[in-house]
Enzyme design. Sequence first.
Site, PDB file in Angstrom:
ATOM      1  N   GLU A   1     -22.477  -2.722 155.784  1.00 14.39           N
ATOM      2  CA  GLU A   1     -21.364  -3.678 155.656  1.00 14.39           C
ATOM      3  C   GLU A   1     -21.953  -5.050 155.326  1.00 14.39           C
ATOM      4  O   GLU A   1     -22.850  -5.523 156.045  1.00 14.39           O
ATOM      5  CB  GLU A   1     -20.591  -3.762 156.968  1.00 14.39           C
ATOM      6  CG  GLU A   1     -19.886  -2.486 157.359  1.00 14.39           C
ATOM      7  CD  GLU A   1     -19.154  -2.657 158.677  1.00 14.39           C
ATOM      8  OE1 GLU A   1     -17.928  -2.830 158.651  1.00 14.39           O
ATOM      9  OE2 GLU A   1     -19.828  -2.651 159.722  1.00 14.39           O
TER      10      GLU A   1
ATOM     11  N   TYR B   1     -25.882  -9.001 157.832  1.00 14.88           N
ATOM     12  CA  TYR B   1     -27.268  -9.485 157.828  1.00 14.88           C
ATOM     13  C   TYR B   1     -27.496 -10.943 157.421  1.00 14.88           C
ATOM     14  O   TYR B   1     -28.607 -11.445 157.532  1.00 14.88           O
ATOM     15  CB  TYR B   1     -28.131  -8.564 156.954  1.00 14.88           C
ATOM     16  CG  TYR B   1     -28.274  -7.179 157.550  1.00 14.88           C
ATOM     17  CD1 TYR B   1     -29.169  -6.950 158.578  1.00 14.88           C
ATOM     18  CD2 TYR B   1     -27.485  -6.124 157.117  1.00 14.88           C
ATOM     19  CE1 TYR B   1     -29.295  -5.688 159.150  1.00 14.88           C
ATOM     20  CE2 TYR B   1     -27.601  -4.856 157.687  1.00 14.88           C
ATOM     21  CZ  TYR B   1     -28.508  -4.647 158.702  1.00 14.88           C
ATOM     22  OH  TYR B   1     -28.622  -3.409 159.265  1.00 14.88           O
TER      23      TYR B   1
ATOM     24  N   PHE C   1     -32.058   2.848 150.339  1.00 17.40           N
ATOM     25  CA  PHE C   1     -33.107   3.420 151.189  1.00 17.40           C
ATOM     26  C   PHE C   1     -32.726   3.234 152.646  1.00 17.40           C
ATOM     27  O   PHE C   1     -31.813   2.493 152.951  1.00 17.40           O
ATOM     28  CB  PHE C   1     -34.465   2.774 150.891  1.00 17.40           C
ATOM     29  CG  PHE C   1     -34.468   1.274 150.932  1.00 17.40           C
ATOM     30  CD1 PHE C   1     -34.682   0.579 152.117  1.00 17.40           C
ATOM     31  CD2 PHE C   1     -34.225   0.523 149.776  1.00 17.40           C
ATOM     32  CE1 PHE C   1     -34.678  -0.811 152.162  1.00 17.40           C
ATOM     33  CE2 PHE C   1     -34.213  -0.875 149.814  1.00 17.40           C
ATOM     34  CZ  PHE C   1     -34.435  -1.532 151.002  1.00 17.40           C
TER      35      PHE C   1
ATOM     36  N   SER D   1     -29.618   1.318 163.676  1.00 19.27           N
ATOM     37  CA  SER D   1     -28.497   1.923 164.399  1.00 19.27           C
ATOM     38  C   SER D   1     -28.491   1.438 165.839  1.00 19.27           C
ATOM     39  O   SER D   1     -29.546   1.319 166.470  1.00 19.27           O
ATOM     40  CB  SER D   1     -28.641   3.450 164.450  1.00 19.27           C
ATOM     41  OG  SER D   1     -28.580   4.001 163.165  1.00 19.27           O
ATOM     42  N   VAL D   2     -27.294   1.202 166.332  1.00 23.46           N
ATOM     43  CA  VAL D   2     -27.119   0.883 167.759  1.00 23.46           C
ATOM     44  C   VAL D   2     -26.058   1.843 168.295  1.00 23.46           C
ATOM     45  O   VAL D   2     -25.018   2.041 167.653  1.00 23.46           O
ATOM     46  CB  VAL D   2     -26.690  -0.589 167.952  1.00 23.46           C
ATOM     47  CG1 VAL D   2     -26.350  -0.869 169.415  1.00 23.46           C
ATOM     48  CG2 VAL D   2     -27.785  -1.537 167.471  1.00 23.46           C
TER      49      VAL D   2
ATOM     50  N   ARG E   1     -22.674  -5.051 170.366  1.00 26.19           N
ATOM     51  CA  ARG E   1     -22.252  -6.441 170.572  1.00 26.19           C
ATOM     52  C   ARG E   1     -22.833  -7.040 171.848  1.00 26.19           C
ATOM     53  O   ARG E   1     -22.175  -7.739 172.589  1.00 26.19           O
ATOM     54  CB  ARG E   1     -20.711  -6.585 170.576  1.00 26.19           C
ATOM     55  CG  ARG E   1     -20.034  -5.966 169.358  1.00 26.19           C
ATOM     56  CD  ARG E   1     -20.531  -6.550 168.023  1.00 26.19           C
ATOM     57  NE  ARG E   1     -19.809  -5.922 166.924  1.00 26.19           N
ATOM     58  CZ  ARG E   1     -20.275  -4.877 166.210  1.00 26.19           C
ATOM     59  NH1 ARG E   1     -21.491  -4.390 166.449  1.00 26.19           N
ATOM     60  NH2 ARG E   1     -19.563  -4.365 165.255  1.00 26.19           N
TER      61      ARG E   1
HETATM   62  C1  LIG Z   1     -24.182  -2.992 162.857  1.00 25.74           C
HETATM   63  C2  LIG Z   1     -24.814  -2.736 164.218  1.00 25.74           C
HETATM   64  C3  LIG Z   1     -26.273  -2.331 164.012  1.00 25.74           C
HETATM   65  C4  LIG Z   1     -24.741  -4.013 165.049  1.00 25.74           C
HETATM   66  O1  LIG Z   1     -25.456  -3.843 166.259  1.00 25.74           O
HETATM   67  P1  LIG Z   1     -25.149  -4.752 167.559  1.00 25.74           P
HETATM   68  O2  LIG Z   1     -26.241  -4.496 168.527  1.00 25.74           O
HETATM   69  O3  LIG Z   1     -23.777  -4.542 168.002  1.00 25.74           O
HETATM   70  O4  LIG Z   1     -25.292  -6.223 166.973  1.00 25.74           O
HETATM   71  P2  LIG Z   1     -25.561  -7.566 167.820  1.00 25.74           P
HETATM   72  O5  LIG Z   1     -24.910  -7.447 169.166  1.00 25.74           O
HETATM   73  O6  LIG Z   1     -27.016  -7.903 167.844  1.00 25.74           O
HETATM   74  O7  LIG Z   1     -24.765  -8.583 166.928  1.00 25.74           O
HETATM   75  C5  LIG Z   1     -25.334  -9.728 166.374  1.00 25.74           C
HETATM   76  C6  LIG Z   1     -24.231 -10.479 165.672  1.00 25.74           C
HETATM   77  O8  LIG Z   1     -23.821  -9.712 164.533  1.00 25.74           O
HETATM   78  C7  LIG Z   1     -22.400  -9.526 164.565  1.00 25.74           C
HETATM   79  N1  LIG Z   1     -22.119  -8.204 164.033  1.00 25.74           N
HETATM   80  C8  LIG Z   1     -22.588  -7.041 164.488  1.00 25.74           C
HETATM   81  N2  LIG Z   1     -22.109  -6.033 163.753  1.00 25.74           N
HETATM   82  C9  LIG Z   1     -21.341  -6.571 162.792  1.00 25.74           C
HETATM   83  C10 LIG Z   1     -20.569  -6.022 161.739  1.00 25.74           C
HETATM   84  N3  LIG Z   1     -20.507  -4.699 161.529  1.00 25.74           N
HETATM   85  N4  LIG Z   1     -19.881  -6.876 160.957  1.00 25.74           N
HETATM   86  C11 LIG Z   1     -19.951  -8.216 161.175  1.00 25.74           C
HETATM   87  N5  LIG Z   1     -20.664  -8.789 162.176  1.00 25.74           N
HETATM   88  C12 LIG Z   1     -21.348  -7.960 162.973  1.00 25.74           C
HETATM   89  C13 LIG Z   1     -22.044  -9.626 166.052  1.00 25.74           C
HETATM   90  O9  LIG Z   1     -20.709  -9.956 166.229  1.00 25.74           O
HETATM   91  C14 LIG Z   1     -22.982 -10.690 166.520  1.00 25.74           C
HETATM   92  O10 LIG Z   1     -22.466 -11.966 166.164  1.00 25.74           O
HETATM   93  P3  LIG Z   1     -22.615 -13.252 167.129  1.00 25.74           P
HETATM   94  O11 LIG Z   1     -24.097 -13.459 167.264  1.00 25.74           O
HETATM   95  O12 LIG Z   1     -21.923 -14.328 166.394  1.00 25.74           O
HETATM   96  O13 LIG Z   1     -21.986 -12.850 168.407  1.00 25.74           O
HETATM   97  C15 LIG Z   1     -24.088  -1.621 164.986  1.00 25.74           C
HETATM   98  O14 LIG Z   1     -22.727  -1.966 165.095  1.00 25.74           O
HETATM   99  C16 LIG Z   1     -24.184  -0.255 164.337  1.00 25.74           C
HETATM  100  O15 LIG Z   1     -25.091   0.514 164.658  1.00 25.74           O
HETATM  101  N6  LIG Z   1     -23.256   0.066 163.421  1.00 25.74           N
HETATM  102  C17 LIG Z   1     -23.201   1.355 162.741  1.00 25.74           C
HETATM  103  C18 LIG Z   1     -24.421   1.611 161.868  1.00 25.74           C
HETATM  104  C19 LIG Z   1     -24.653   0.488 160.909  1.00 25.74           C
HETATM  105  O16 LIG Z   1     -23.743   0.020 160.239  1.00 25.74           O
HETATM  106  N7  LIG Z   1     -25.923   0.039 160.845  1.00 25.74           N
HETATM  107  C20 LIG Z   1     -26.340  -0.970 159.905  1.00 25.74           C
HETATM  108  C21 LIG Z   1     -27.012  -0.247 158.806  1.00 25.74           C
HETATM  109  S1  LIG Z   1     -27.371  -1.247 157.411  1.00 25.74           S
END
Ligand SMILES: CC(C)(COP(=O)(O)OP(=O)(O)OC[C@H]1O[C@@H](n2cnc3c(N)ncnc32)[C@H](O)[C@@H]1OP(=O)(O)O)[C@@H](O)C(=O)NCCC(=O)NCCS
Length: 410
Positions: A122, A126, A410, A85-86, A92
């Site tokens: 989503e 990854y 999980f 989670s972020v 971003r």
């Molecule tokens: C998904 C999440 C963890 C991403 O965190 P973040 O710190 O914004 O990610 P980063 O800044 O490190 O992004 C790394 C890359 O992934 C991409 N990215 C991040 N979230 C993404 C998403 N939901 N869909 C597609 N690409 C995504 C970014 O655009 C970035 O791409 P780039 O390197 O080409 O610029 C955050 O949006 C979040 O907490 N979402 C809600 C909870 C969730 O879905 N967690 C994942 C659980 S499996």
Amino acid sequence: MPSEPLTPRPLTESEVDQVCALDEIAFVSDPYSPELNALVRETFELDRMIGSFDGAQMVACACIFSFEMAVPGGRVPMAGVSWVSVLPTHRRRGLLTGLMRRQLHGLHESGGEAVAGLTASEPPIYGRFGYGQATSGVAMTVPRHKAALRLPRGTDEVSVRMVANDESFDDRLEIYNRHVDTRPGMLVRSATWARGLAADLPESRPGSSVLRVVLAERGTKPIGYATYRTKPERLGKGTVIVQEIIADDPAGYGALLHYLFDIDLTATISIDRTVPTDSPLLHLLMNPRAAEPRLYDALYLRLVDVDRALAARTYAAPIDTVIEVVDDFCPWNAGRWRLTGDEKGAGCERTSAGADLVLGVRELGTAYLGGVTLRALANAGLVREQRGGAVAEASKAFASDVAPWLPFGF
Ligand SMILES: CC(C)(COP(=O)(O)OP(=O)(O)OC[C@H]1O[C@@H](n2cnc3c(N)ncnc32)[C@H](O)[C@@H]1OP(=O)(O)O)[C@@H](O)C(=O)NCCC(=O)NCCS
């Protein structure tokens, strides 16, 4: 606003509460009840939890669970990545990337699990970190009036008995765990995880019944179980929401299906958690089209150390292939590896020989359990053949004759 990504660090005991709070915000979920909070806390492994902080505020977190996963020919330890989670105010700007780097580089440096796995909120998130989709599952919604089954021989020798959720806990855990080695991708279920999955908290059943459990028995021996809920609609229009069906043999599976698919006053059977893509159910339904099968991604795998991971499984046919791996995120994997192996075992060593196949580490994760063939990935242009016949040889060797499956997230 920080200009640099905030570096993740291990969490202390007193910081763990912030993980649940951050998760609620990140996943836009309802508040965790104290009961749910207590259940998830039981699964946490404190020394495998990391977070990034902006001052005193936790703005990103992730954890690893220590799992054991079935692979062709045996089992491997798998680092189960979760609770990623972020905080929305900090997205971003590289926090997820920092968490992923810390986990994967940490596993490599400490000689931890050679394979990491996760389920994704989503699918696009990854792949950039080298995770490939290794298992799929099938969900279905079967209208009861089109739910006729071809029942396997011996079904009528199996009885189905309704039992209390807690009373049947040990039987279910035993049946599930003896099933693990029959399918790549299945995870050994500890009592702690099983308790969490069996917990029947009100928030996990909005508008539906408590968890119902039936055991399939041959004589007095439990040989399978199903868990389900019912959702009342208008009288006669209820839904059976099936969570799990596990059985030792076709007759046990048939008996459970026969029960679930013919409960009076219900009109629909919903296979809520998915079944494997080669589930017997798809073959036993007289009218599989009416069930509208839908394919879902499930387990994403990342080979942390390509050599250890590839040597930890067996191969369905003899293989002696030089694989050139592209891996920018974990550069120790990049370059050429000679993989030799067969049904009994395998080895994987660095080599300076020319490559037979060139592929990204993500594709190796996708193909690792044998559910997606290297041929399919080559047809998509994701595996390049440098020696004629190398795709055919490796594709056959990597393939599994049962579809990999992850029955729970999980
Ligand atoms: C998904 C999440 C963890 C991403 O965190 P973040 O710190 O914004 O990610 P980063 O800044 O490190 O992004 C790394 C890359 O992934 C991409 N990215 C991040 N979230 C993404 C998403 N939901 N869909 C597609 N690409 C995504 C970014 O655009 C970035 O791409 P780039 O390197 O080409 O610029 C955050 O949006 C979040 O907490 N979402 C809600 C909870 C969730 O879905 N967690 C994942 C659980 S499996």
